[in-house]
Design a protein around this motif. Structure first.
Motif, mmCIF file in Angstrom:
data_model
loop_
_atom_site.group_PDB
_atom_site.id
_atom_site.type_symbol
_atom_site.label_atom_id
_atom_site.label_comp_id
_atom_site.label_asym_id
_atom_site.label_seq_id
_atom_site.Cartn_x
_atom_site.Cartn_y
_atom_site.Cartn_z
ATOM 1 N N ARG A 96 1.544 -6.349 9.419
ATOM 2 C CA ARG A 96 0.465 -6.813 8.537
ATOM 3 C C ARG A 96 -0.407 -7.841 9.250
ATOM 4 N NH1 ARG A 96 1.275 -3.910 4.312
ATOM 5 N NH2 ARG A 96 3.341 -3.571 3.379
ATOM 6 N N GLU A 186 -7.612 1.306 4.675
ATOM 7 C CA GLU A 186 -6.705 1.855 3.679
ATOM 8 C C GLU A 186 -5.702 2.808 4.321
ATOM 9 O OE1 GLU A 186 -9.999 1.937 3.448
ATOM 10 O OE2 GLU A 186 -10.356 0.444 1.862
ATOM 11 N N ARG A 187 -6.161 3.632 5.260
ATOM 12 C CA ARG A 187 -5.265 4.561 5.950
ATOM 13 C C ARG A 187 -4.297 3.810 6.846
ATOM 14 N NH1 ARG A 187 -8.836 9.151 8.606
ATOM 15 N NH2 ARG A 187 -6.902 9.377 9.800
ATOM 16 N N ASN A 189 -3.225 0.806 6.294
ATOM 17 C CA ASN A 189 -2.260 0.194 5.378
ATOM 18 C C ASN A 189 -1.174 1.200 5.004
ATOM 19 O OD1 ASN A 189 -2.352 -2.575 4.526
ATOM 20 N ND2 ASN A 189 -4.423 -2.202 3.751
ATOM 21 N N GLN A 190 -1.565 2.448 4.815
ATOM 22 C CA GLN A 190 -0.580 3.488 4.512
ATOM 23 C C GLN A 190 0.384 3.666 5.677
ATOM 24 O OE1 GLN A 190 -3.037 6.870 3.582
ATOM 25 N NE2 GLN A 190 -3.200 6.337 1.408
ATOM 26 N N LEU A 191 -0.147 3.561 6.902
ATOM 27 C CA LEU A 191 0.702 3.666 8.081
ATOM 28 C C LEU A 191 1.725 2.533 8.116
ATOM 29 C CD1 LEU A 191 1.459 4.843 10.835
ATOM 30 C CD2 LEU A 191 -0.401 3.491 11.841
ATOM 31 N N ASP A 193 2.849 0.830 5.507
ATOM 32 C CA ASP A 193 3.811 1.065 4.421
ATOM 33 C C ASP A 193 4.830 2.140 4.811
ATOM 34 O OD1 ASP A 193 2.497 -0.826 2.899
ATOM 35 O OD2 ASP A 193 1.330 0.645 1.768
ATOM 36 N N THR A 194 4.349 3.206 5.453
ATOM 37 C CA THR A 194 5.244 4.293 5.862
ATOM 38 C C THR A 194 6.236 3.815 6.918
ATOM 39 O OG1 THR A 194 3.538 5.943 5.396
ATOM 40 C CG2 THR A 194 5.341 6.617 6.837
ATOM 41 N N THR A 195 5.743 3.037 7.871
ATOM 42 C CA THR A 195 6.628 2.503 8.917
ATOM 43 C C THR A 195 7.726 1.645 8.311
ATOM 44 O OG1 THR A 195 4.799 2.506 10.511
ATOM 45 C CG2 THR A 195 6.706 1.134 11.033
ATOM 46 N N THR A 197 8.844 1.822 5.206
ATOM 47 C CA THR A 197 9.733 2.662 4.412
ATOM 48 C C THR A 197 10.771 3.338 5.299
ATOM 49 O OG1 THR A 197 7.979 3.106 2.792
ATOM 50 C CG2 THR A 197 9.804 4.685 2.894
#
Length: 202
Positions: A96, A186-187, A189-191, A193-195, A197
């Motif tokens: 982040r 935004e994309r 941020n998804q990366l 979040d996925t990492t 998870t």
């Protein structure tokens, strides 16, 4: 601190070296070492070439000073991230923090080190070596932190700290390349979040 410089009309004027260096940093960050011409640098810094040489040395020396400023002001989140109590918290703070730096505010997008090392040509090999040496220092610190996590039982059995630190560094560098290419935050941020998870946990 102010330094007296010679203006193009021969009339002395003063400039703030810190402000001039900040302007140079923005040019290097946006253009890379090779892409930043002396004309573009001096225009952004508001000084003449003789003033640049007198205050900062040559272009290579100016770039090294800009890297110092970049690490001090833009990468300060790294040291605090390494103090987090768990490996996953370290990873989240780094991811982040990197995203905020790569996509935040009025700064150029991406990572200055990645941009300059990828774009560097043969005649700028010394610059590439400098960037890689600094990155290696950060990588060693991250590896040491994950080795501590392993020793404390914070990582699942079979997870190698070396592989985990390499994986995280690769994700962050990939984010920098994508941010520099204009991928929406935004994309990215998804990366992140996925990492997180997929992060190995006990």
């Amino acid at each position: 601190m102010e330094i007296v410089a010679q203006s193009t009309r021969g009339r002395p004027r003063e400039f703030d070296p810190e402000e001039a260096l900040t302007a140079a940093l923005a040019v290097f960050w946006r253009r890379g070492y090779d892409g930043a011409s002396l004309a573009e640098l001096t225009e952004a810094m508001g000084i003449t070439k003789p003033s640049l040489y007198a205050c900062f040395g040559n272009k290579e020396a100016l770039f090294r000073k800009a890297l110092d400023l970049y690490e001090r002001d833009k990468l300060c989140y790294i040291q605090s991230a390494l103090q987090e109590p768990t490996a996953k918290a370290v990873a989240e703070r780094l991811l982040r923090g990197a995203l905020a730096m790569q996509c935040g505010g009025d700064d150029p997008k991406g990572c200055m080190g990645v941009i300059s090392s990828v774009a560097a040509t043969a005649h700028a090999e010394c610059i590439r070596d400098e960037i890689l040496a600094r990155r290696a220092s950060s990588d060693r610190a991250l590896l040491a932190r994950f080795e501590r996590a392993r020793d404390e039982g914070d990582l699942p059995a079979g997870v190698e700290p070396q592989a985990l630190s390499c994986y995280l560094s690769t994700v962050i560098q990939g984010m920098a390349v994508q941010a520099g290419a204009g991928v929406p935050v935004e994309r990215l941020n998804q990366l992140v979040d996925t990492t997180l998870t997929m992060w190995p946990s006990k």
